[in-house]
Design a protein around this motif. Structure first.
Motif, mmCIF file in Angstrom:
data_model
loop_
_atom_site.group_PDB
_atom_site.id
_atom_site.type_symbol
_atom_site.label_atom_id
_atom_site.label_comp_id
_atom_site.label_asym_id
_atom_site.label_seq_id
_atom_site.Cartn_x
_atom_site.Cartn_y
_atom_site.Cartn_z
ATOM 1 N N ALA A 254 6.117 6.384 -8.048
ATOM 2 C CA ALA A 254 6.042 4.928 -8.095
ATOM 3 C C ALA A 254 7.029 4.296 -7.125
ATOM 4 N N PHE A 255 8.248 4.811 -7.111
ATOM 5 C CA PHE A 255 9.259 4.240 -6.220
ATOM 6 C C PHE A 255 8.847 4.385 -4.763
ATOM 7 N N LEU A 256 8.462 5.598 -4.370
ATOM 8 C CA LEU A 256 8.117 5.824 -2.971
ATOM 9 C C LEU A 256 6.920 4.985 -2.552
ATOM 10 N N GLY A 257 5.872 4.959 -3.379
ATOM 11 C CA GLY A 257 4.685 4.198 -3.013
ATOM 12 C C GLY A 257 4.968 2.714 -2.857
ATOM 13 N N LEU A 258 5.647 2.128 -3.841
ATOM 14 C CA LEU A 258 5.935 0.695 -3.799
ATOM 15 C C LEU A 258 6.972 0.360 -2.732
ATOM 16 N N PHE A 259 7.994 1.196 -2.618
ATOM 17 C CA PHE A 259 9.067 0.939 -1.661
ATOM 18 C C PHE A 259 8.550 1.045 -0.230
ATOM 19 N N TYR A 260 7.810 2.108 0.060
ATOM 20 C CA TYR A 260 7.259 2.251 1.406
ATOM 21 C C TYR A 260 6.391 1.043 1.767
ATOM 22 N N ALA A 261 5.483 0.672 0.861
ATOM 23 C CA ALA A 261 4.576 -0.447 1.146
ATOM 24 C C ALA A 261 5.355 -1.739 1.369
ATOM 25 N N PHE A 262 6.369 -1.983 0.548
ATOM 26 C CA PHE A 262 7.164 -3.206 0.660
ATOM 27 C C PHE A 262 7.919 -3.260 1.979
ATOM 28 N N ILE A 263 8.560 -2.162 2.350
ATOM 29 C CA ILE A 263 9.354 -2.155 3.581
ATOM 30 C C ILE A 263 8.458 -2.306 4.809
ATOM 31 N N VAL A 264 7.333 -1.602 4.816
ATOM 32 C CA VAL A 264 6.418 -1.733 5.957
ATOM 33 C C VAL A 264 5.915 -3.170 6.061
ATOM 34 N N TRP A 265 5.604 -3.784 4.940
ATOM 35 C CA TRP A 265 5.148 -5.185 4.959
ATOM 36 C C TRP A 265 6.229 -6.108 5.502
ATOM 37 N N THR A 266 7.484 -5.906 5.085
ATOM 38 C CA THR A 266 8.554 -6.799 5.558
ATOM 39 C C THR A 266 8.786 -6.637 7.055
ATOM 40 N N VAL A 267 8.644 -5.432 7.583
ATOM 41 C CA VAL A 267 8.814 -5.242 9.029
ATOM 42 C C VAL A 267 7.684 -5.927 9.787
ATOM 43 N N ILE A 268 6.482 -5.885 9.228
ATOM 44 C CA ILE A 268 5.366 -6.623 9.832
ATOM 45 C C ILE A 268 5.693 -8.117 9.869
ATOM 46 N N GLN A 269 6.286 -8.631 8.784
ATOM 47 C CA GLN A 269 6.656 -10.046 8.740
ATOM 48 C C GLN A 269 7.754 -10.373 9.756
ATOM 49 N N ALA A 270 8.616 -9.401 10.034
ATOM 50 C CA ALA A 270 9.694 -9.648 10.986
ATOM 51 C C ALA A 270 9.158 -9.987 12.378
ATOM 52 N N PHE A 271 8.031 -9.377 12.745
ATOM 53 C CA PHE A 271 7.461 -9.616 14.079
ATOM 54 C C PHE A 271 6.261 -10.558 14.039
ATOM 55 N N GLY A 272 5.641 -10.677 12.865
ATOM 56 C CA GLY A 272 4.450 -11.509 12.743
ATOM 57 C C GLY A 272 3.183 -10.686 12.859
ATOM 58 N N ASP A 273 2.147 -11.100 12.136
ATOM 59 C CA ASP A 273 0.901 -10.346 12.113
ATOM 60 C C ASP A 273 0.295 -10.168 13.506
ATOM 61 N N ALA A 274 0.438 -11.177 14.345
ATOM 62 C CA ALA A 274 -0.202 -11.140 15.660
ATOM 63 C C ALA A 274 0.573 -10.328 16.686
#
Length: 494
Positions: A254-274
């Motif tokens: 549970a930790f790895l699945g949720l943590f990985y998904a959350f961190i990858v999403w936040t890095v995407i937000q750092a640069f923007g979807d486009a």
């Protein structure tokens, strides 16, 4: 005058013979075992080193790939942990497979496990060398050769495995908190500042998830969980293993699945979807460092460099401890050299198995160096990849074994746990294994011939194990029949 044996003399004097030292029982709690498992996965290294490729090749839907991989392994864990309440053998994967599919398949799985776990660890010494090189160059402008770093790492990891298991658990707890902490710091900075172009949930939109690149993301995602199943290896050292082991398994997944998904999403937000896909494709190695520099500060990027090195060390120690316990278990089975079964009187660690594993690592590392191989592209990727495939095949065999095992015994477990979940896990893990093998070039960057060889290693080792089983059945039938037998209930509680 007749000569009496030491045992007779002990009986005459009323003293019992000295017992051989064993692993320290009742030492590890749920959090301790979870630390071992999550540390083996090396979250910081996986995120900073691999996730950018998942984004570049799979697009902004990459976070969902990690969630799907975690969900698949959670389904696998249902049957796996249910079986762990009934199987008390120390051999983890191979014991489970033996009880469900027979001794021949179990012995093949045992050899595959030893090669797989060794591959997962030894290759990472190449990563330790390159990560340390990059860190020293980035922080101090110093350039050093990688071999001394890798050899020093071998000694450090040997010492960590030589010490008591609670020492290792405490050390891994500190290192894991540090590496996950820097990722949380990055995520916090991105969220507090609203990302590079605002915050978006487009990563979870079906149109961004169900795209051709998702297969690539899933291949990377499943690889990121490698080693999570090693919770059962620590059964003999766990407190209340019937509860501790399943809890640690679910927590790790549970930790790895949720943590990985959350961190990858936040890095995407750092640069923007486009913009993120282009940024990840242009310079994947700098994606996380650039993000944390922008949203937290240059000092945090420097700290991340250091913590990647400690993340690699934590992963090495976790795998080293798992390998040592596999060696101990196989020595007790009569399959590995008897000396591997020796446990240190003070530290209660399988120290001979640890020495042997360290020696094998030193031979492989120096062999790659002598051949002029690249420590990352060849030592890491060429040794790690067969190990990863081997462990995935073990997961698949274990999933298949669950329903066969429960058909053979009287139990009160539900059909969902003993039939439905294992069959579903078998299908999902088969798909995952195919995805990894068909996208193997993304992991290795090697030629087709090299990739075919790397994929063939795991099944070839398993076939060799079947040959070993056939030989044992003919030459040592007692060892073959007793393989992965249940320990005495009294012995387990000592």
């Amino acid at each position: 005058m007749p000569v009496t044996s030491p045992q007779t003399q002990n009986s005459a004097t009323g003293t019992a013979p000295a017992a051989e030292p064993t692993l320290r029982t009742g030492t590890l709690g749920t959090s301790d075992i979870a630390f071992f498992v999550v540390s083996a996965a090396a979250p910081l290294t996986v995120m900073a080193g691999v996730a950018p490729f998942a984004i570049a090749l799979g697009g902004i839907g990459a976070p969902v790939g990690y969630l799907l991989a975690g969900l698949t392994l959670a389904v696998f864990a249902v049957g796996f942990t249910t079986m762990s309440r009934h199987v008390r053998s120390a051999g983890a994967f191979y014991a489970y497979i033996t009880r469900g599919l027979g001794s021949s398949v179990g012995i093949g799985a045992a050899l595959l496990a030893m090669v797989g776990y060794n591959g997962m660890e030894i290759g990472v010494y190449g990563l330790l060398g390159t990560a340390t090189q990059e860190t020293l160059h980035a922080l101090f402008g110093i350039d050093i050769p990688w071999l001394p770093v890798s050899l020093a790492g071998l000694v450090l990891i040997w010492y960590g495995g030589f010490r008591s298991i609670d020492f290792g658990a405490k050390l891994l707890g500190v290192l894991l908190c540090a590496e996950t902490g820097i990722l949380v710091l990055l995520a916090g900075g991105v969220l507090l500042k609203g990302g590079g172009h605002g915050l978006s949930l487009a990563s979870f939109a079906p149109g961004n998830v169900f795209v051709p690149g998702t297969a690539v993301v899933l291949a990377f995602a499943f690889a990121a969980f490698t080693g999570f199943e090693s919770t059962v290896i620590y059964r003999r050292e766990a407190r209340d293993p019937g509860r501790t082991v399943p809890r640690a398994t679910y927590i790790a997944v549970a930790f790895l699945g949720l943590f990985y998904a959350f961190i990858v999403w936040t890095v995407i937000q750092a640069f923007g979807d486009a913009q993120v896909v282009k940024a990840a494709g242009t310079n994947p190695a700098e994606l996380f460092f650039s993000a944390i520099t922008t949203f937290v500060g240059g000092w945090a990027a420097d700290l991340m460099h250091i913590l990647i090195v400690t993340s690699v060390l934590a992963s090495l120690l976790a795998f080293h401890n798992a390998i040592n316990r596999y060696g101990l278990a196989l020595a007790e089975e009569g399959v590995a050299p008897k000396s591997f079964g020796r446990v240190h009187a003070k530290h209660r660690s399988p120290y001979v198995a640890g020495l042997a594993q360290t020696a094998v690592g030193a031979v492989v590392v120096t062999g790659f160096w002598a051949a002029g191989a690249d420590p990352y592209a060849q030592l890491l990727l060429w040794v790690n990849t067969p190990g990863m495939i081997g462990l995935m095949l073990l997961q698949l065999l274990a999933a298949i074994a669950v329903p066969f095992y429960f058909r053979r015994i009287t139990h009160q477990e539900g059909v969902l746990r003993t039939v439905v979940a294992p069959i579903a896990a078998t299908v999902l893990l088969s798909v995952a294994t195919v995805l990894v093998c068909t996208h193997i070039d993304l992991f290795t960057g090697a030629t087709t011939v090299v990739n075919i060889v790397l994929i063939a290693v795991a099944p070839a080792v398993f076939v060799l194990g079947l040959g070993l089983a056939w030989r044992l059945r003919r030459t040592k039938p007692d060892v073959f029949e007793r393989f992965a037998a249940e320990p005495d209930a009294e012995a387990e509680t000592v």
